[in-house]
Structure formats: C-alpha cells, structure tokens
Design a protein around this motif. Structure first.
Motif, PDB file in Angstrom:
ATOM      1  N   LEU A 129       0.833  -1.200   0.000  1.00 51.17           N
ATOM      2  CA  LEU A 129       0.000   0.000   0.000  1.00 51.17           C
ATOM      3  C   LEU A 129       0.868   1.251   0.000  1.00 51.17           C
ATOM      4  O   LEU A 129       0.602   2.210  -0.739  1.00 51.17           O
ATOM      5  CB  LEU A 129      -0.919  -0.011   1.222  1.00 51.17           C
ATOM      6  N   GLU A 130       1.923   1.272   0.811  1.00 51.48           N
ATOM      7  CA  GLU A 130       2.795   2.445   0.885  1.00 51.48           C
ATOM      8  C   GLU A 130       3.446   2.728  -0.461  1.00 51.48           C
ATOM      9  O   GLU A 130       3.535   3.885  -0.889  1.00 51.48           O
ATOM     10  CB  GLU A 130       3.884   2.230   1.953  1.00 51.48           C
ATOM     11  N   LYS A 131       3.922   1.680  -1.139  1.00 49.64           N
ATOM     12  CA  LYS A 131       4.555   1.861  -2.439  1.00 49.64           C
ATOM     13  C   LYS A 131       3.537   2.308  -3.484  1.00 49.64           C
ATOM     14  O   LYS A 131       3.810   3.198  -4.302  1.00 49.64           O
ATOM     15  CB  LYS A 131       5.207   0.549  -2.878  1.00 49.64           C
ATOM     16  N   ALA A 132       2.354   1.719  -3.455  1.00 52.24           N
ATOM     17  CA  ALA A 132       1.335   2.045  -4.458  1.00 52.24           C
ATOM     18  C   ALA A 132       0.894   3.505  -4.355  1.00 52.24           C
ATOM     19  O   ALA A 132       0.810   4.208  -5.372  1.00 52.24           O
ATOM     20  CB  ALA A 132       0.131   1.122  -4.297  1.00 52.24           C
ATOM     21  N   VAL A 133       0.614   3.985  -3.144  1.00 52.46           N
ATOM     22  CA  VAL A 133       0.151   5.370  -3.030  1.00 52.46           C
ATOM     23  C   VAL A 133       1.260   6.349  -3.420  1.00 52.46           C
ATOM     24  O   VAL A 133       0.994   7.419  -3.966  1.00 52.46           O
ATOM     25  CB  VAL A 133      -0.377   5.693  -1.611  1.00 52.46           C
ATOM     26  N   LYS A 134       2.513   5.976  -3.167  1.00 48.83           N
ATOM     27  CA  LYS A 134       3.623   6.847  -3.553  1.00 48.83           C
ATOM     28  C   LYS A 134       3.748   6.930  -5.073  1.00 48.83           C
ATOM     29  O   LYS A 134       3.912   8.019  -5.641  1.00 48.83           O
ATOM     30  CB  LYS A 134       4.930   6.320  -2.951  1.00 48.83           C
ATOM     31  N   VAL A 135       3.647   5.777  -5.744  1.00 52.80           N
ATOM     32  CA  VAL A 135       3.745   5.753  -7.208  1.00 52.80           C
ATOM     33  C   VAL A 135       2.620   6.561  -7.840  1.00 52.80           C
ATOM     34  O   VAL A 135       2.851   7.407  -8.725  1.00 52.80           O
ATOM     35  CB  VAL A 135       3.721   4.296  -7.720  1.00 52.80           C
TER      36      VAL A 135
END
Length: 287
Positions: A234-240
């Motif tokens: 989730l952290e990586k997805a929202v950052k991307v």
C-alpha cells in the motif's frame, strides 16, 4: 487501485466532469490525499502537504479509502451514490475496531484540508474567450470539427509541485518563415501522411496507441499494471500514484501556459496553407 480505476471512469461522463476543469487536477487530488493519509499513519515517508496525527494501531488502508472517497465526493457530488458504494465495499473488508475508526478519521481530515487548500487555486476561474489570429503562424481552430480552444486559463492555475506554470516554459518555436520551421514541418508532413512511405510500422503503432485515449488514463493504467505485477505494498502504491499524478497535473498546467503564450498554429493548418507562400521551402497540401 480501486479508487484509481473509479476515477478513470468519471471524466468520461460529461454530466460529471466540468468542461473547464482539467481531469489531471482530479487525479492529483485523489492520489495526493491517499498518499498523505497513508503516511500520516505509517510515517513511511514525508507528507506531500499534510501529516495528520494518528494513534498507534490506526489502519492505513481505512485512511486511504476514506480520503479517496471524500475527495471524489467533493469533486463529483453527482457521483456520490457510486462512490459511497465503493467506500462501503472497501471498508467492509477491514475488521471493525478502534484502528479502523482512527484510520477513517485520518483520511477524512486529510481530504478536508486538501480540498480546502485547493479551492482557491484558480481552477474555477472562467476561461477567457480565445480569439484566432488569422496571420501566418497564428493558431486557429483545426479540422475536421474546428472546435473552440479550451482551458485557456489553465496555465495560470496554481501547480501542485512547480513554483508556477511558466517555470519550465520552453523557448519560442522558430518563426514560420525560417528554414528550421520548414524542416520540422516537412518531417511532420512526411511521417504524418495517411499514405506515408517514410513512417515505420512501429511509428504507426505508437501514434495510434497514444491517440487512443487521454494520456493521463493511459499512464494510470500502466501504473496499475506495474503495481499489480510487482505486488506493491500500500505504501509503495500510493507513492507511485501520487508522484505520477502530481507530475501529470503540473505538466498539463505547464503545457497550457506554453500553448497560450505562443499560440502557434498546428501542422494541419500550416500544411493546408502552404500555398500562401509564407515559407518558400514548404509545399502546401490543401487536402
């Protein structure tokens, strides 16, 4: 992923998408809100704008869902019913408890602050009417439908990351009477012709691909594929998604700043008027 897909479907409804608001603004607001909601809980990175206090145990997924929901309802109130259903479906997968409720409160606060901040960014300003310039090189509406130019004010909208829309304004295009302009236009004429013998099959495929859908939809769908194939957290997805859509939104602002600063005509106009001898190096094609 689900909220990104939800938004892609909304601007295609002319009753939902205001004709003077560029869709990239909505994507930037949605994904920035999700990002700030998640990092408010996880502290996994610096906030884009807002870091809201979150108690230990708050659910980052609930925060992301609520932030996304509240942004979309604020931007598209006519779509509230479907957006409410999406939120109910997402939150039902999260176990009930104090952590879920805390996450919901975080997401709501982030969305509220972000929408409030952007409510005076110039996006609601009535676009000034566009007056064609019937001189060599002056932009005028293009065939086949000769639509009225749009987003004439968008270059003055407050960017999300840039200092201002003109920060990276490109140099002026060459004058239409120059050899440099003729070289560029003749290349477009050769490669862009329906019966071109110089365009490669790969160039034809690329042209059709990028013309098939709005570029912001295409890049978000590409990002969805990467997030899925790489099993992103989730952290990586929202950052991307936040980085992508803040970039797309500011690119649109910068592009319209340049477009309406230089107001140069399009190649189709230049080629059809080539017989008016504004540049002797260009052979016109009225068809």
């Amino acid at each position: 992923m689900e909220w990104n897909r939800e938004l892609i479907t909304v601007p295609s409804d002319p009753k939902a998408q205001p004709p003077t608001i560029h869709p990239t603004r909505s994507f930037a607001l949605l994904q920035a809100a999700e990002y700030d909601a998640v990092v408010s809980v996880t502290r996994a990175g610096p906030a884009y704008l807002f870091s809201v206090s979150a108690p230990r145990g708050a659910r980052a997924d609930a925060a992301a869902d609520q932030a996304a929901h509240d942004v979309l309802v604020a931007l598209y109130p006519a779509k509230r019913a479907s957006v409410d259903r999406r939120l109910s479906s997402q939150l039902s997968a999260i176990p009930s408890g104090p952590g879920k409720q805390a996450g919901i409160r975080v997401g709501a606060e982030v969305a509220r602050r972000l929408i409030s901040l952007r409510s005076h960014d110039g996006s609601s300003t009535k676009p000034p009417p566009f007056s064609p310039r019937n001189v060599a090189g002056g932009y005028r509406p293009t065939p086949p439908d000769f639509p009225t130019p749009v987003f004439t004010n968008w270059g003055s909208v407050k960017p999300f990351v840039l200092a201002k829309g003109s920060q990276f304004r490109p140099a002026p295009p060459p004058a239409v009477s120059t050899a440099e302009y003729a070289t560029a236009l003749n290349e477009v004429k050769s490669l862009g012709s329906k019966t071109s013998t110089t365009r490669t099959p790969d160039q034809t495929a690329a042209g059709k691909f990028w013309a098939a859908a709005p570029v912001w939809n295409v890049w978000n769908q590409i990002a969805q594929g990467l997030v899925t194939s790489q099993h992103a957290s989730l952290e990586k997805a929202v950052k991307v998604f936040a980085q992508l859509n803040l970039s797309l939104a500011d690119t649109a602002i910068a592009m319209y700043d340049a477009k309406y600063t230089y107001r140069v005509w399009r190649p189709v106009t230049a080629l059809r008027l080539g017989g008016t001898h504004y540049n002797p190096r260009i052979v016109g094609d009225p068809t």
